[in-house]
Design an enzyme around this catalytic site. Structure first.
Site, PDB file in Angstrom:
ATOM      1  N   ASN A  67       2.655  -2.017   0.519  1.00 10.04           N
ATOM      2  CA  ASN A  67       1.488  -1.594   1.300  1.00 10.04           C
ATOM      3  C   ASN A  67       0.741  -2.811   1.852  1.00 10.04           C
ATOM      4  OD1 ASN A  67       1.541   1.283   0.953  1.00 10.04           O
ATOM      5  ND2 ASN A  67       0.918   0.980  -1.185  1.00 10.04           N
ATOM      6  N   CYS A  76       8.247   5.886   1.316  1.00  9.22           N
ATOM      7  CA  CYS A  76       7.635   5.797   2.642  1.00  9.22           C
ATOM      8  C   CYS A  76       8.581   6.466   3.628  1.00  9.22           C
ATOM      9  CB  CYS A  76       7.375   4.355   3.041  1.00  9.22           C
ATOM     10  SG  CYS A  76       6.685   4.222   4.704  1.00  9.22           S
ATOM     11  N   GLY A  77       8.248   7.687   3.994  1.00  6.52           N
ATOM     12  CA  GLY A  77       9.121   8.467   4.868  1.00  6.52           C
ATOM     13  C   GLY A  77       9.264   7.858   6.247  1.00  6.52           C
ATOM     14  N   ASN A 163       5.810   9.270  -4.705  1.00  4.11           N
ATOM     15  CA  ASN A 163       4.460   8.688  -4.737  1.00  4.11           C
ATOM     16  C   ASN A 163       3.435   9.824  -4.819  1.00  4.11           C
ATOM     17  OD1 ASN A 163       4.986   9.603  -2.139  1.00  4.11           O
ATOM     18  ND2 ASN A 163       4.142   7.829  -1.105  1.00  4.11           N
ATOM     19  N   ASN A 197      -2.475   9.011  -2.424  1.00  4.36           N
ATOM     20  CA  ASN A 197      -2.588   9.180  -0.980  1.00  4.36           C
ATOM     21  C   ASN A 197      -3.371  10.477  -0.757  1.00  4.36           C
ATOM     22  OD1 ASN A 197      -0.689   6.975   0.084  1.00  4.36           O
ATOM     23  ND2 ASN A 197       0.581   8.003  -1.442  1.00  4.36           N
ATOM     24  N   GLU A 215      -4.167   6.544   3.243  1.00  2.89           N
ATOM     25  CA  GLU A 215      -3.056   6.114   2.390  1.00  2.89           C
ATOM     26  C   GLU A 215      -3.505   5.168   1.284  1.00  2.89           C
ATOM     27  OE1 GLU A 215       0.503   4.578   3.965  1.00  2.89           O
ATOM     28  OE2 GLU A 215       0.625   6.037   5.589  1.00  2.89           O
ATOM     29  N   ARG A 216      -2.986   5.425   0.094  1.00  2.00           N
ATOM     30  CA  ARG A 216      -3.151   4.479  -1.004  1.00  2.00           C
ATOM     31  C   ARG A 216      -2.678   3.090  -0.554  1.00  2.00           C
ATOM     32  NH1 ARG A 216       0.672   4.920  -6.331  1.00  2.00           N
ATOM     33  NH2 ARG A 216       2.253   4.734  -4.714  1.00  2.00           N
ATOM     34  N   CYS A 224       1.736   9.577   8.168  1.00  2.71           N
ATOM     35  CA  CYS A 224       2.275   9.285   6.830  1.00  2.71           C
ATOM     36  C   CYS A 224       3.344  10.326   6.526  1.00  2.71           C
ATOM     37  CB  CYS A 224       1.171   9.322   5.777  1.00  2.71           C
ATOM     38  SG  CYS A 224       1.779   9.024   4.101  1.00  2.71           S
ATOM     39  N   GLY A 225       4.588   9.883   6.450  1.00  2.00           N
ATOM     40  CA  GLY A 225       5.715  10.813   6.305  1.00  2.00           C
ATOM     41  C   GLY A 225       5.758  11.516   4.960  1.00  2.00           C
TER      42      GLY A 225
HETATM   43  N1  LIG Z   1       3.444   5.696   5.231  1.00  2.00           N
HETATM   44  C1  LIG Z   1       4.286   6.161   4.179  1.00  2.00           C
HETATM   45  C2  LIG Z   1       3.674   6.368   2.875  1.00  2.00           C
HETATM   46  C3  LIG Z   1       3.254   5.137   2.205  1.00  2.00           C
HETATM   47  C4  LIG Z   1       2.796   5.457   0.847  1.00  2.00           C
HETATM   48  C5  LIG Z   1       1.912   4.473   0.263  1.00  2.00           C
HETATM   49  N2  LIG Z   1       0.645   4.333   0.939  1.00  2.00           N
HETATM   50  C6  LIG Z   1       1.750   4.701  -1.224  1.00  2.00           C
HETATM   51  O1  LIG Z   1       2.198   5.690  -1.805  1.00  2.00           O
HETATM   52  O2  LIG Z   1       1.157   3.798  -1.836  1.00  2.00           O
HETATM   53  C7  LIG Z   1       5.122   7.340   4.567  1.00  2.00           C
HETATM   54  O3  LIG Z   1       5.426   7.492   5.740  1.00  2.00           O
HETATM   55  O4  LIG Z   1       5.546   8.092   3.695  1.00  2.00           O
END
Ligand SMILES: N[C@H](CCC[C@H](N)C(=O)O)C(=O)O
EC number: 5.1.1.7
Length: 294
Positions: A67, A76-77, A163, A197, A215-216, A224-225
């Site tokens: 991150n 991270c999708g 996550n 998240n 997002e975390r 955020c996927g």
């Molecule tokens: N952008 C990401 C998620 C990141 C997750 C992250 N922020 C965490 O769980 O710490 C997605 O597309 O899934």
């Protein structure tokens, strides 16, 4: 061997991703390097997807996810779609098996150019998310923010997509909530020992919803996927939606999420290349490739 590695700045419907190529090397992108790259507007990102050599037979690569605050994520999708696009362009291969700290995941480039990622099975047990205390039913947990007698956000559904995610269901437009104010408080709430998240979701039909995510470790993002997947499974689990849902992200970009009968969650969407360069994984010092400079 140069200390610099190739990288590409990419995005998955606006989620800002740096894909860093550490194949053939034993070192890692350090948290300091990540924070330095995040603080430079030209390389500012939500996640770094660091591609390493495979650690396990039958997998193509090990992927480490970092991150923008230097912390590590299990999933991270959107970033995984960017990794597929980068590796497919380089190798011509279309299906990949990756390993992350959360396990094995499969992904492929489809004939129409979209990319599908199998994020595996969601988990709903309170210890799996994890929560700090027992909740038997994670379709709706007791948690609220705002005035005690008129909470602004309350009773989220929670899920792990590898996550931790909390989904707050809202009736009004997702833009009418101060997620930049409530996000940090909820991300760090003691109920989430590994932080979480935080997503607000407005269901618009049995097959569609709009979401925004804090997002975390990265704050407000354009998409955020894994949150889209968590929102889709929680929507179906609470009978708000069917098991195939189109999710609209803050960027306006759309992801199609299917929670299959075999319990796997498949996310399909695009990935976009922006520019490439080289970076020092220890310090974050970087340079744009010359051919990209107009
Ligand atoms: N952008 C990401 C998620 C990141 C997750 C992250 N922020 C965490 O769980 O710490 C997605 O597309 O899934």
């Amino acid at each position: 061997m140069s200390s610099h590695i190739p990288f590409a700045r990419m995005n998955g419907i606006g989620n800002a991703i740096l894909v860093a190529d550490l194949r053939g090397r034993a070192d890692r992108v350090t948290p300091d390097a990540a924070r330095a790259l995040a603080s430079d507007p030209a390389t500012a990102f939500d996640q770094i997807m660091a591609i390493h050599d495979a650690r396990t037979a039958g997998t193509d690569n090990y992927i480490q996810i970092i991150n923008s605050d230097g912390s590590f994520a299990q999933a991270c999708g959107n970033g995984t779609r960017c990794v597929v696009a980068a590796l497919a362009a380089e190798t011509g291969k279309r299906s990949f098996t990756f390993e992350t700290v959360a396990g094995i995941l499969n992904a492929r480039e489809n004939d129409d150019g979209s990319i599908s990622v199998d994020l595996g099975m969601p988990r709903f047990g309170w210890q799996d998310i994890p929560l700090a205390e027992e909740f038997r039913d994670t379709r709706m947990i007791e948690l609220q923010i705002g005035p005690i007698d008129a909470p602004v956000l309350h009773s989220p559904s929670v899920a792990s997509m590898g996550n931790p995610h909390a989904i707050f269901w809202v009736d009004e437009d997702v833009w009418s909530y101060d997620l930049d104010r409530f996000g940090p408080l909820l991300e760090n709430h003691p109920i989430f020992p590994e932080r979480a998240n935080i997503t607000i979701a407005q269901v618009t039909s049995r097959g569609s919803m709009n979401i925004r995510t804090w997002e975390r470790g990265a704050g407000l993002t354009l998409a955020c996927g894994s949150a889209a997947c968590a929102a889709a499974v929680c929507g179906a689990r609470t009978n708000r939606t069917d098991r195939i849902v189109e999710i609209t992200a803050p960027s306006g970009g759309k992801l199609s999420i299917e929670w299959r009968d075999d319990d796997h969650v498949i996310m399909t969407g695009p990935a976009e290349w922006e520019f490439s360069g080289t970076l020092d994984p220890e310090t974050g010092a970087w340079q744009r490739d010359v051919e990209d400079v107009a």
